[in-house]
Design a protein around this motif. Structure first.
Motif, short mmCIF file in Angstrom:
data_model
loop_
_atom_site.label_atom_id
_atom_site.label_comp_id
_atom_site.label_asym_id
_atom_site.label_seq_id
_atom_site.Cartn_x
_atom_site.Cartn_y
_atom_site.Cartn_z
N HIS A 102 -15.05 8.79 6.85
CA HIS A 102 -14.11 8.87 7.96
C HIS A 102 -13.13 7.70 7.89
CE1 HIS A 102 -16.36 5.82 10.49
NE2 HIS A 102 -17.31 6.19 9.66
N SER A 103 -11.92 7.95 8.37
CA SER A 103 -10.86 6.94 8.26
C SER A 103 -9.82 7.18 9.34
CB SER A 103 -10.19 7.00 6.89
OG SER A 103 -9.51 8.23 6.74
N PRO A 104 -9.03 6.16 9.69
CA PRO A 104 -7.88 6.37 10.56
C PRO A 104 -6.73 7.00 9.77
CG PRO A 104 -8.01 4.09 9.90
CD PRO A 104 -9.23 4.76 9.33
N ASP A 105 -5.57 7.09 10.39
CA ASP A 105 -4.41 7.67 9.71
C ASP A 105 -3.96 6.78 8.55
OD1 ASP A 105 -4.56 9.63 11.55
OD2 ASP A 105 -2.89 8.94 12.79
N ASP A 106 -3.08 7.33 7.73
CA ASP A 106 -2.58 6.59 6.57
C ASP A 106 -1.67 5.43 6.95
OD1 ASP A 106 -3.81 7.63 4.43
OD2 ASP A 106 -2.22 9.01 3.84
N PHE A 107 -0.79 5.66 7.93
CA PHE A 107 0.22 4.67 8.31
C PHE A 107 0.25 4.49 9.82
CE2 PHE A 107 1.61 6.60 4.38
CZ PHE A 107 1.99 5.52 3.60
N PHE A 108 0.70 3.30 10.25
CA PHE A 108 0.90 3.04 11.67
C PHE A 108 2.29 2.45 11.87
CE2 PHE A 108 -3.68 2.48 10.89
CZ PHE A 108 -4.13 3.57 11.61
N SER A 116 6.42 1.13 9.16
CA SER A 116 5.02 1.54 9.19
C SER A 116 4.20 0.69 8.22
CB SER A 116 4.87 3.02 8.81
OG SER A 116 5.53 3.84 9.75
N VAL A 117 2.95 0.44 8.57
CA VAL A 117 2.05 -0.32 7.70
C VAL A 117 0.90 0.59 7.29
CG1 VAL A 117 2.64 -2.50 8.79
CG2 VAL A 117 0.70 -1.20 9.66
N TYR A 118 0.32 0.27 6.14
CA TYR A 118 -0.81 1.04 5.64
C TYR A 118 -2.07 0.74 6.46
CZ TYR A 118 1.73 2.39 1.42
OH TYR A 118 2.62 2.93 0.56
N SER A 119 -2.91 1.75 6.57
CA SER A 119 -4.19 1.55 7.23
C SER A 119 -5.21 1.06 6.20
CB SER A 119 -4.69 2.88 7.81
OG SER A 119 -5.11 3.74 6.77
N PRO A 120 -6.34 0.52 6.67
CA PRO A 120 -7.40 0.15 5.73
C PRO A 120 -8.03 1.41 5.14
CG PRO A 120 -8.17 -0.04 7.97
CD PRO A 120 -6.69 0.21 8.05
N VAL A 169 0.82 -7.34 2.96
CA VAL A 169 2.11 -8.04 2.95
C VAL A 169 3.20 -7.06 2.51
CG1 VAL A 169 3.46 -9.96 2.02
CG2 VAL A 169 0.99 -10.23 2.42
N TYR A 170 4.35 -7.09 3.20
CA TYR A 170 5.48 -6.26 2.83
C TYR A 170 6.75 -7.10 2.81
CZ TYR A 170 9.01 -2.59 2.91
OH TYR A 170 10.08 -1.78 2.60
N TYR A 171 7.48 -7.06 1.69
CA TYR A 171 8.73 -7.80 1.53
C TYR A 171 9.90 -6.85 1.79
CZ TYR A 171 6.04 -11.57 -0.59
OH TYR A 171 5.15 -12.59 -0.80
N VAL A 183 3.62 -9.60 7.49
CA VAL A 183 2.23 -9.92 7.16
C VAL A 183 1.35 -9.33 8.27
CG1 VAL A 183 0.52 -11.72 6.73
CG2 VAL A 183 2.90 -12.04 5.98
N TYR A 184 0.39 -8.54 7.88
CA TYR A 184 -0.49 -7.95 8.89
C TYR A 184 -1.95 -8.04 8.43
CZ TYR A 184 -0.20 -3.83 5.82
OH TYR A 184 -0.22 -2.99 4.74
#
Length: 274
Positions: A102-108, A116-120, A169-171, A183-184
């Motif tokens: 089970h997992s959350p969505d791909d992006f938030f 949007s950021v990636y989920s774990p 991290v996203y540049y 940075v998240y």
């Protein structure tokens, strides 16, 4: 005695022996077919008696709230495991050991940054399903049974603990300086729900006269999230936080192979003879 005379006397005997051998071969083949039919009928009789059974199940779950990312299949997840059950008339009780992903969505989406950021990655858990199954035979030959099922699933051990915390991290592209990069971090909350439920319908089809195939459609649901991820982020001179719940819910499609223990014991011990 001349060879021709010998052949004249022995030729009928040779033809008789050959015909007897061919007839014996046909009788042997018939005997094997009858013996095979007898065993199959006995296995079928044993398979329909009350008693214990084993079954291996596998299937897919479609989450009820899929992600909004186009062409993504993150709302699909799998499950499989081995189980033991006991049938008494039309009612069965079952317990097993399964693995579910089970997992959350791909992006938030972060509105302040319009990004949007990636989920774990998803979490794999070892679960103990405990359920009941009620079904009735359909048709005169009773080769098919149809009914309903309900189960309580205990999430015994989360196996993906290395995915419960992390950093991304996203540049930004263009003229945005590197110091304003996004940075998240995320970390799973310690409090979590340990149970989810399944309710649905199933069909059970006799397979090879000694076992069964089960086709099952269920609705999974939870009273509380299985795990909550706490996010914190900084970027472009701003900062914020949000929470994301991972829930085991949605529709589950499963196929199982079931073999009664009486049949398995008879085959292993060769109790049924021709």
């Amino acid at each position: 005695m001349k060879p021709k005379i010998l052949a004249f006397y022995f030729l009928p005997l040779i033809l008789f022996l050959q015909s007897w051998e061919v007839e014996a071969q046909y009788m042997s083949d018939d005997h094997r077919r009858v013996a095979r039919w007898h065993r199959q009928e006995q296995y079928q009789k044993l398979s329909r008696e009350d008693g214990g059974y084993l079954f291996y199940n596998g299937g897919w779950r479609i989450e009820s709230e899929p992600d909004k990312v186009e062409s993504s299949y993150s709302n699909w997840s799998g499950t499989h495991g081995i189980n033991y059950g006991y049938r008494k008339s039309n009612l069965s009780y079952e317990i097993g050991l399964n693995i579910i992903y089970h997992s959350p969505d791909d992006f938030f989406y972060i509105p302040e940054l319009d990004h949007s950021v990636y989920s774990p990655p998803g979490i794999t858990s070892l679960i103990v399903p405990i359920g009941i199954r009620f079904n009735i035979p359909v048709g005169e030959k009773e080769k098919f049974r149809f009914g309903a099922n309900f189960g309580v699933n205990w999430i015994a051990i989360p196996l993906g603990k290395n995915n419960e915390s992390g950093k991304g991290v996203y540049y930004w592209q263009g003229d945005v300086p590197a110091s304003d990069r996004l940075v998240y971090t995320w970390e799973a909350d310690k409090q979590r729900s340990r149970f989810f439920f399944k309710a649905g319908i199933h069909g059970e089809l006799q397979f090879l006269k000694s076992s069964f195939l089960i086709f099952q459609v269920s609705r999974a649901f939870m009273l509380n999230p299985s795990v909550t991820f706490n996010y914190e982020w900084t970027g472009k001179g701003q900062e914020g936080s949000f929470q994301v719940d991972s829930v085991i819910d949605g529709y589950m499609f499963e196929i199982a192979y079931k073999i009664p223990l009486k049949v398995l014991g008879a085959k292993l011990n060769k109790q049924i003879e021709p």
